[in-house]
Scaffold this motif. Structure first.
Motif, PDB file in Angstrom:
ATOM      1  N   VAL A 112       0.944   4.547  -1.026  1.00 56.48           N
ATOM      2  CA  VAL A 112       0.675   4.073   0.328  1.00 56.48           C
ATOM      3  C   VAL A 112       1.869   4.381   1.221  1.00 56.48           C
ATOM      4  O   VAL A 112       1.714   4.588   2.424  1.00 56.48           O
ATOM      5  CB  VAL A 112       0.330   2.565   0.313  1.00 56.48           C
ATOM      6  CG1 VAL A 112       0.220   2.008   1.716  1.00 56.48           C
ATOM      7  CG2 VAL A 112      -0.973   2.334  -0.449  1.00 56.48           C
ATOM      8  N   SER A 113       3.058   4.493   0.638  1.00 58.47           N
ATOM      9  CA  SER A 113       4.246   4.817   1.439  1.00 58.47           C
ATOM     10  C   SER A 113       4.098   6.169   2.137  1.00 58.47           C
ATOM     11  O   SER A 113       4.588   6.352   3.253  1.00 58.47           O
ATOM     12  CB  SER A 113       5.507   4.780   0.584  1.00 58.47           C
ATOM     13  OG  SER A 113       5.434   5.736  -0.440  1.00 58.47           O
ATOM     14  N   SER A 114       3.421   7.117   1.506  1.00 54.40           N
ATOM     15  CA  SER A 114       3.185   8.418   2.152  1.00 54.40           C
ATOM     16  C   SER A 114       2.269   8.270   3.355  1.00 54.40           C
ATOM     17  O   SER A 114       2.459   8.928   4.376  1.00 54.40           O
ATOM     18  CB  SER A 114       2.564   9.400   1.157  1.00 54.40           C
ATOM     19  OG  SER A 114       3.460   9.671   0.119  1.00 54.40           O
ATOM     20  N   ILE A 132       1.677  -4.374  12.144  1.00 59.36           N
ATOM     21  CA  ILE A 132       0.387  -4.939  12.555  1.00 59.36           C
ATOM     22  C   ILE A 132      -0.752  -4.260  11.801  1.00 59.36           C
ATOM     23  O   ILE A 132      -1.629  -4.921  11.248  1.00 59.36           O
ATOM     24  CB  ILE A 132       0.199  -4.802  14.084  1.00 59.36           C
ATOM     25  CG1 ILE A 132       1.220  -5.668  14.814  1.00 59.36           C
ATOM     26  CG2 ILE A 132      -1.226  -5.167  14.498  1.00 59.36           C
ATOM     27  CD1 ILE A 132       1.350  -5.357  16.298  1.00 59.36           C
ATOM     28  N   PHE A 133      -0.734  -2.934  11.757  1.00 58.78           N
ATOM     29  CA  PHE A 133      -1.788  -2.182  11.083  1.00 58.78           C
ATOM     30  C   PHE A 133      -1.854  -2.532   9.597  1.00 58.78           C
ATOM     31  O   PHE A 133      -2.926  -2.835   9.060  1.00 58.78           O
ATOM     32  CB  PHE A 133      -1.568  -0.677  11.265  1.00 58.78           C
ATOM     33  CG  PHE A 133      -2.588   0.161  10.546  1.00 58.78           C
ATOM     34  CD1 PHE A 133      -3.849   0.323  11.083  1.00 58.78           C
ATOM     35  CD2 PHE A 133      -2.286   0.754   9.336  1.00 58.78           C
ATOM     36  CE1 PHE A 133      -4.810   1.092  10.407  1.00 58.78           C
ATOM     37  CE2 PHE A 133      -3.221   1.517   8.661  1.00 58.78           C
ATOM     38  CZ  PHE A 133      -4.490   1.690   9.198  1.00 58.78           C
ATOM     39  N   MET A 134      -0.712  -2.504   8.939  1.00 60.01           N
ATOM     40  CA  MET A 134      -0.680  -2.718   7.495  1.00 60.01           C
ATOM     41  C   MET A 134      -0.998  -4.152   7.105  1.00 60.01           C
ATOM     42  O   MET A 134      -1.447  -4.395   5.989  1.00 60.01           O
ATOM     43  CB  MET A 134       0.676  -2.300   6.922  1.00 60.01           C
ATOM     44  CG  MET A 134       0.938  -0.811   7.010  1.00 60.01           C
ATOM     45  SD  MET A 134      -0.322   0.233   6.231  1.00 60.01           S
ATOM     46  CE  MET A 134      -0.006  -0.134   4.509  1.00 60.01           C
ATOM     47  N   ARG A 135      -0.791  -5.091   8.006  1.00 58.66           N
ATOM     48  CA  ARG A 135      -1.099  -6.489   7.725  1.00 58.66           C
ATOM     49  C   ARG A 135      -2.523  -6.629   7.200  1.00 58.66           C
ATOM     50  O   ARG A 135      -2.789  -7.421   6.309  1.00 58.66           O
ATOM     51  CB  ARG A 135      -0.900  -7.305   9.002  1.00 58.66           C
ATOM     52  CG  ARG A 135      -1.132  -8.782   8.867  1.00 58.66           C
ATOM     53  CD  ARG A 135      -0.885  -9.524  10.174  1.00 58.66           C
ATOM     54  NE  ARG A 135      -1.918  -9.186  11.151  1.00 58.66           N
ATOM     55  CZ  ARG A 135      -1.702  -8.987  12.446  1.00 58.66           C
ATOM     56  NH1 ARG A 135      -0.491  -9.084  12.943  1.00 58.66           N
ATOM     57  NH2 ARG A 135      -2.686  -8.700  13.259  1.00 58.66           N
ATOM     58  N   GLU A 136      -3.446  -5.830   7.725  1.00 58.47           N
ATOM     59  CA  GLU A 136      -4.834  -5.923   7.291  1.00 58.47           C
ATOM     60  C   GLU A 136      -5.309  -4.704   6.514  1.00 58.47           C
ATOM     61  O   GLU A 136      -6.199  -4.814   5.694  1.00 58.47           O
ATOM     62  CB  GLU A 136      -5.723  -6.152   8.503  1.00 58.47           C
ATOM     63  CG  GLU A 136      -5.408  -7.478   9.139  1.00 58.47           C
ATOM     64  CD  GLU A 136      -6.517  -7.978  10.013  1.00 58.47           C
ATOM     65  OE1 GLU A 136      -7.694  -7.695   9.722  1.00 58.47           O
ATOM     66  OE2 GLU A 136      -6.188  -8.673  10.970  1.00 58.47           O
ATOM     67  N   ALA A 137      -4.730  -3.563   6.784  1.00 55.36           N
ATOM     68  CA  ALA A 137      -5.203  -2.338   6.145  1.00 55.36           C
ATOM     69  C   ALA A 137      -4.626  -2.135   4.746  1.00 55.36           C
ATOM     70  O   ALA A 137      -5.206  -1.406   3.947  1.00 55.36           O
ATOM     71  CB  ALA A 137      -4.868  -1.136   7.013  1.00 55.36           C
ATOM     72  N   ALA A 138      -3.520  -2.788   4.432  1.00 57.27           N
ATOM     73  CA  ALA A 138      -2.839  -2.551   3.158  1.00 57.27           C
ATOM     74  C   ALA A 138      -3.748  -2.760   1.959  1.00 57.27           C
ATOM     75  O   ALA A 138      -3.771  -1.929   1.042  1.00 57.27           O
ATOM     76  CB  ALA A 138      -1.598  -3.433   3.039  1.00 57.27           C
ATOM     77  N   MET A 140      -7.002  -2.575   1.726  1.00 50.39           N
ATOM     78  CA  MET A 140      -8.005  -1.506   1.647  1.00 50.39           C
ATOM     79  C   MET A 140      -7.368  -0.190   1.200  1.00 50.39           C
ATOM     80  O   MET A 140      -7.960   0.557   0.428  1.00 50.39           O
ATOM     81  CB  MET A 140      -8.697  -1.324   2.996  1.00 50.39           C
ATOM     82  CG  MET A 140      -9.570  -2.503   3.397  1.00 50.39           C
ATOM     83  SD  MET A 140     -10.913  -2.848   2.217  1.00 50.39           S
ATOM     84  CE  MET A 140     -11.886  -1.369   2.375  1.00 50.39           C
ATOM     85  N   LEU A 141      -6.162   0.084   1.666  1.00 53.64           N
ATOM     86  CA  LEU A 141      -5.479   1.307   1.263  1.00 53.64           C
ATOM     87  C   LEU A 141      -5.121   1.269  -0.209  1.00 53.64           C
ATOM     88  O   LEU A 141      -5.227   2.266  -0.921  1.00 53.64           O
ATOM     89  CB  LEU A 141      -4.231   1.524   2.113  1.00 53.64           C
ATOM     90  CG  LEU A 141      -4.478   1.834   3.581  1.00 53.64           C
ATOM     91  CD1 LEU A 141      -3.189   1.799   4.367  1.00 53.64           C
ATOM     92  CD2 LEU A 141      -5.176   3.168   3.748  1.00 53.64           C
ATOM     93  N   GLU A 142      -4.690   0.103  -0.698  1.00 56.98           N
ATOM     94  CA  GLU A 142      -4.369  -0.040  -2.125  1.00 56.98           C
ATOM     95  C   GLU A 142      -5.609   0.219  -2.980  1.00 56.98           C
ATOM     96  O   GLU A 142      -5.524   0.879  -4.009  1.00 56.98           O
ATOM     97  CB  GLU A 142      -3.807  -1.431  -2.425  1.00 56.98           C
ATOM     98  CG  GLU A 142      -2.403  -1.643  -1.893  1.00 56.98           C
ATOM     99  CD  GLU A 142      -1.338  -0.790  -2.561  1.00 56.98           C
ATOM    100  OE1 GLU A 142      -1.545  -0.344  -3.707  1.00 56.98           O
ATOM    101  OE2 GLU A 142      -0.303  -0.564  -1.920  1.00 56.98           O
TER     102      GLU A 142
END
Length: 149
Positions: A112-114, A132-138, A140-142
């Protein structure tokens, strides 16, 4: 102040259109600026709900003067020109690469760092927007990076 969530804006990451990530990125981009959150939310609603810029392709093809006008109506008068320029570039970049980035996460299990680095490469996306984005998207990305549905 209570943080704005994707759900507050009617954004679903698993929506049928597949544009939930784009919509939340757009909202995060606007909310992350030094402007009243009410103006950022109004700008998001104007862009997506009123003017139909609900895909990165539509944002990329929206004329600069129209973006300036839409942002100005929401209270971005001081930042409308620079924000419009950055939004246009964001639309182009996201339309060209978001699906590739998300598919690479899913298929190759890249970190996810990439993905974070890719987002930070956009003009106007800084640590606050990313937070802000990663607060909720993390989450789903994981799921995408581990191949889960």
């Amino acid at each position: 102040m209570i943080p704005v969530t994707a759900a507050d804006l009617g954004i679903e990451f698993g929506d049928a259109s597949g544009h939930g990530f784009y919509k939340w990125l757009l909202a995060s981009f606007l909310i992350g600026k030094r402007i009243r959150s009410s103006a950022a939310i109004e700008a998001y609603r104007n862009l997506v709900d009123q003017h139909g810029l609900d895909t990165p392709e539509k944002l990329a093809h929206c004329p600069h003067r129209d973006l300036v006008r839409i942002l100005g109506q929401a209270g971005y008068a001081r930042y409308d020109e620079s924000t419009a320029k950055r939004l246009h570039a964001l639309g182009i970049g996201v339309s060209q690469e978001l699906d590739v980035q998300l598919n690479t996460l899913r298929k190759n299990g890249i970190a996810v760092s990439s993905f974070r680095e890719w987002l930070l490469a956009f003009d106007g996306v800084g640590p606050k927007t990313l937070e802000i984005f990663m607060r909720e998207a993390a989450a789903m990305l994981e799921h995408r990076s581990t191949g889960e549905s």
